[in-house]
Scaffold this active site. Structure first.
Site, PDB file in Angstrom:
ATOM      1  N   CYS A 116       0.818  -1.224   0.000  1.00 39.69           N
ATOM      2  CA  CYS A 116       0.000   0.000   0.000  1.00 39.69           C
ATOM      3  C   CYS A 116       0.845   1.265   0.000  1.00 39.69           C
ATOM      4  O   CYS A 116       0.316   2.368  -0.173  1.00 39.69           O
ATOM      5  CB  CYS A 116      -0.919   0.014   1.204  1.00 39.69           C
ATOM      6  SG  CYS A 116      -1.955  -1.432   1.283  1.00 39.69           S
ATOM      7  N   HIS A 256      -2.547   6.902   4.368  1.00 38.65           N
ATOM      8  CA  HIS A 256      -3.109   5.734   3.680  1.00 38.65           C
ATOM      9  C   HIS A 256      -4.483   5.443   4.287  1.00 38.65           C
ATOM     10  O   HIS A 256      -4.626   5.340   5.507  1.00 38.65           O
ATOM     11  CB  HIS A 256      -2.158   4.550   3.841  1.00 38.65           C
ATOM     12  CG  HIS A 256      -2.731   3.271   3.329  1.00 38.65           C
ATOM     13  ND1 HIS A 256      -3.456   3.205   2.153  1.00 38.65           N
ATOM     14  CD2 HIS A 256      -2.704   2.007   3.838  1.00 38.65           C
ATOM     15  CE1 HIS A 256      -3.830   1.963   1.963  1.00 38.65           C
ATOM     16  NE2 HIS A 256      -3.400   1.216   2.959  1.00 38.65           N
ATOM     17  N   ASN A 286     -10.166   0.511   1.826  1.00 35.99           N
ATOM     18  CA  ASN A 286      -8.720   0.525   1.609  1.00 35.99           C
ATOM     19  C   ASN A 286      -8.440   0.121   0.159  1.00 35.99           C
ATOM     20  O   ASN A 286      -8.638  -1.029  -0.218  1.00 35.99           O
ATOM     21  CB  ASN A 286      -8.074  -0.461   2.589  1.00 35.99           C
ATOM     22  CG  ASN A 286      -6.569  -0.568   2.426  1.00 35.99           C
ATOM     23  OD1 ASN A 286      -6.005  -0.096   1.438  1.00 35.99           O
ATOM     24  ND2 ASN A 286      -5.924  -1.212   3.380  1.00 35.99           N
TER      25      ASN A 286
HETATM   26  N1  ACO Z   1     -17.565  -8.328  11.570  1.00 36.48           N
HETATM   27  C1  ACO Z   1     -17.828  -8.687  12.815  1.00 36.48           C
HETATM   28  N2  ACO Z   1     -16.900  -9.156  13.655  1.00 36.48           N
HETATM   29  C2  ACO Z   1     -15.656  -9.237  13.201  1.00 36.48           C
HETATM   30  C3  ACO Z   1     -15.304  -8.881  11.892  1.00 36.48           C
HETATM   31  C4  ACO Z   1     -16.316  -8.408  11.058  1.00 36.48           C
HETATM   32  N3  ACO Z   1     -16.106  -8.011   9.795  1.00 36.48           N
HETATM   33  N4  ACO Z   1     -13.970  -9.058  11.724  1.00 36.48           N
HETATM   34  C5  ACO Z   1     -13.499  -9.526  12.887  1.00 36.48           C
HETATM   35  N5  ACO Z   1     -14.511  -9.654  13.786  1.00 36.48           N
HETATM   36  C6  ACO Z   1     -14.450 -10.122  15.156  1.00 36.48           C
HETATM   37  C7  ACO Z   1     -13.245 -10.969  15.423  1.00 36.48           C
HETATM   38  O1  ACO Z   1     -13.502 -12.315  15.061  1.00 36.48           O
HETATM   39  C8  ACO Z   1     -13.084 -10.788  16.907  1.00 36.48           C
HETATM   40  O2  ACO Z   1     -13.994 -11.625  17.565  1.00 36.48           O
HETATM   41  P1  ACO Z   1     -13.566 -12.397  18.918  1.00 36.48           P
HETATM   42  O3  ACO Z   1     -13.243 -11.318  19.906  1.00 36.48           O
HETATM   43  O4  ACO Z   1     -14.769 -13.200  19.225  1.00 36.48           O
HETATM   44  O5  ACO Z   1     -12.363 -13.201  18.529  1.00 36.48           O
HETATM   45  C9  ACO Z   1     -13.510  -9.358  17.151  1.00 36.48           C
HETATM   46  O6  ACO Z   1     -14.299  -8.996  15.999  1.00 36.48           O
HETATM   47  C10 ACO Z   1     -12.363  -8.372  17.291  1.00 36.48           C
HETATM   48  O7  ACO Z   1     -11.408  -8.636  16.247  1.00 36.48           O
HETATM   49  P2  ACO Z   1     -10.066  -7.833  16.120  1.00 36.48           P
HETATM   50  O8  ACO Z   1      -9.283  -8.385  14.994  1.00 36.48           O
HETATM   51  O9  ACO Z   1      -9.417  -7.710  17.454  1.00 36.48           O
HETATM   52  O10 ACO Z   1     -10.656  -6.383  15.752  1.00 36.48           O
HETATM   53  P3  ACO Z   1      -9.882  -5.056  15.594  1.00 36.48           P
HETATM   54  O11 ACO Z   1     -10.489  -4.023  16.449  1.00 36.48           O
HETATM   55  O12 ACO Z   1      -8.398  -5.250  15.645  1.00 36.48           O
HETATM   56  O13 ACO Z   1     -10.246  -4.652  14.085  1.00 36.48           O
HETATM   57  C11 ACO Z   1      -9.270  -4.644  11.931  1.00 36.48           C
HETATM   58  C12 ACO Z   1      -9.854  -5.500  13.028  1.00 36.48           C
HETATM   59  C13 ACO Z   1     -10.340  -3.703  11.432  1.00 36.48           C
HETATM   60  C14 ACO Z   1      -8.821  -5.560  10.791  1.00 36.48           C
HETATM   61  C15 ACO Z   1      -8.072  -3.847  12.476  1.00 36.48           C
HETATM   62  O14 ACO Z   1      -7.202  -4.694  13.174  1.00 36.48           O
HETATM   63  C16 ACO Z   1      -7.327  -3.131  11.400  1.00 36.48           C
HETATM   64  O15 ACO Z   1      -7.825  -2.235  10.765  1.00 36.48           O
HETATM   65  N6  ACO Z   1      -6.044  -3.484  11.219  1.00 36.48           N
HETATM   66  C17 ACO Z   1      -5.227  -2.871  10.190  1.00 36.48           C
HETATM   67  C18 ACO Z   1      -5.583  -3.450   8.884  1.00 36.48           C
HETATM   68  C19 ACO Z   1      -4.941  -2.700   7.761  1.00 36.48           C
HETATM   69  O16 ACO Z   1      -4.743  -1.526   7.817  1.00 36.48           O
HETATM   70  N7  ACO Z   1      -4.630  -3.436   6.725  1.00 36.48           N
HETATM   71  C20 ACO Z   1      -4.146  -2.899   5.527  1.00 36.48           C
HETATM   72  C21 ACO Z   1      -2.729  -2.522   5.532  1.00 36.48           C
HETATM   73  S1  ACO Z   1      -1.892  -2.555   4.084  1.00 36.48           S
HETATM   74  C22 ACO Z   1      -2.833  -3.132   2.860  1.00 36.48           C
HETATM   75  O17 ACO Z   1      -3.783  -2.492   2.582  1.00 36.48           O
HETATM   76  C23 ACO Z   1      -2.583  -4.328   2.084  1.00 36.48           C
END
Ligand code: ACO
Length: 332
Positions: A116, A256, A286
């Site tokens: 990215c 980003h 994203n």
């Molecule tokens: N809907 C509902 N629940 C969900 C979903 C969803 N879409 N996705 C995950 N959950 C659940 C998980 O299973 C978890 O449940 P559990 O507690 O029972 O295990 C709970 O929600 C919390 O999950 P986390 O992964 O801890 O949630 P978090 O607050 O970290 O958010 C997210 C997840 C949005 C992916 C976040 O970590 C994030 O944005 N990370 C960065 C991602 C990023 O920027 N990626 C791109 C970078 S570079 C590129 O683009 C290639």
């Protein structure tokens, strides 16, 4: 060191497919909710390519808009760099496909892969050719079809990504304008945190890799989140220091567009108010390498970014990589 020329953006354009996929649509596909997606990411909807569209198709339209905005013909372009993690094919490069389609018959062309961070990396690379006088006009494109490498059964990733493209023309500008500083970073120790495991030379495509869904993006979201907030703050401070600026000088911070919480957390650490953040993750999700040029293009077109404004762009992504650029907007 010999003095190099000032280089800036003299034309900009973008394109997103017209098909909209909302959080409510995703509720029907996986176990998720509009509320969860909005609260955790800030995303409401994203654009998705039609079955017959590939990354180069988006890139070509964005490029044509940028050339028109710069007032130049494709035949005047010396070099095309396409930043993408979702090329049409492993080879030839998407840049070569774009070169042919837009009729840039005097241009060299190559793809740049920095996840990215690709567009900000490419901006820095492309600007060197103009700064040294090697080339007059470089076309830099960030274009992606993340929907093609998304596992639509995996709720932890499928809610995050979208498709789009943005492009800029780089040329010499008046001294004091244009790209004031840029920095690039990488930490390959984090390669496994965000990757597309199969389809390369390590794990060539096979029945097993397809069955194991290894041709889809794989990500440890929490690790990416922590890394992103940290490097975004560090890279912003570094590029500002190189440009001889402070956070007070920043008129527009374009990060980003991965997650609104990452953007707000980094901006808070920097002491930059959300009024100075350019945000469109709510409408596009994203879009990887396309996210920064898309946001930049929108803010220029709607008049938020004005001549003389200080714009700082910071990206992070697979690699792991990060990159930042500080720009004094306008060509003078
Ligand atoms: N809907 C509902 N629940 C969900 C979903 C969803 N879409 N996705 C995950 N959950 C659940 C998980 O299973 C978890 O449940 P559990 O507690 O029972 O295990 C709970 O929600 C919390 O999950 P986390 O992964 O801890 O949630 P978090 O607050 O970290 O958010 C997210 C997840 C949005 C992916 C976040 O970590 C994030 O944005 N990370 C960065 C991602 C990023 O920027 N990626 C791109 C970078 S570079 C590129 O683009 C290639």
């Amino acid at each position: 060191m010999p003095e190099v020329a000032a280089v800036g953006i003299t034309g900009i354009g973008s394109y997103v497919p017209d098909k909209v996929l909302t959080n409510y649509d995703l509720e029907k596909m996986v176990e998720t909710s509009d509320e969860w997606i909005r609260e955790r990411t800030g995303i409401r909807e994203r654009r998705i390519v039609h079955p017959d569209q590939a990354t180069s198709d988006l890139a070509v339209i964005a490029a044509e808009h940028a050339l028109k905005d710069a007032g130049i013909d494709a035949s005047e372009v010396d070099l095309i760099i396409v930043a993408t993690a979702t090329p049409d094919m492993l080879f030839p490069s998407t840049a070569c496909l774009v070169q042919n389609r837009i009729g840039a018959d005097h241009a060299g062309a190559f793809d740049l892969q920095a996840g990215c961070s690709g567009f900000v990396y490419a901006l820095s690379v492309g600007s060197q050719f103009v700064a040294t006088g090697k080339y007059k006009r470089v076309l830099v494109i960030g274009a992606e079809t993340l929907s093609r490498i998304t596992n639509w059964d995996d709720r932890t990733t499928c809610v995050l990504f979208g498709d789009g493209a943005g492009a800029v023309v780089l040329e010499r500008v008046t001294r004091g304008r244009g790209i004031l500083a840029s920095c690039l970073g990488a930490d390959g120790a984090g390669a496994d945190i965000l990757c597309l495991p199969a389809g390369g030379s390590r794990l060539p495509a096979s029945e097993q890799t397809v069955a194991a869904k290894q041709h889809y993006l794989s990500m440890n979201g929490r690790e990416v989140f922590k890394f992103a907030v940290r490097v975004t703050e560090e890279a912003t401070r570094q590029v500002l220091q190189q440009a001889g600026l402070t956070v007070e000088d920043v008129d527009h911070l374009i990060l980003h567009q991965a997650n609104i919480r990452i953007m707000e957390a980094a901006a808070k650490r920097l002491g930059i108010g959300s009024d100075r953040l350019v945000v469109n993750v709510d409408r596009y999700g994203n879009t990887s390498s396309a996210s920064i040029p898309l946001a930049l293009s929108e803010a220029v077109v709607d008049g938020r970014i004005k001549d003389g404004d200080c714009v700082v762009m910071v990206a992070f992504g697979a690699g792991l990589t990060w990159a930042a650029s500080a720009i004094k907007w306008g060509h003078g």
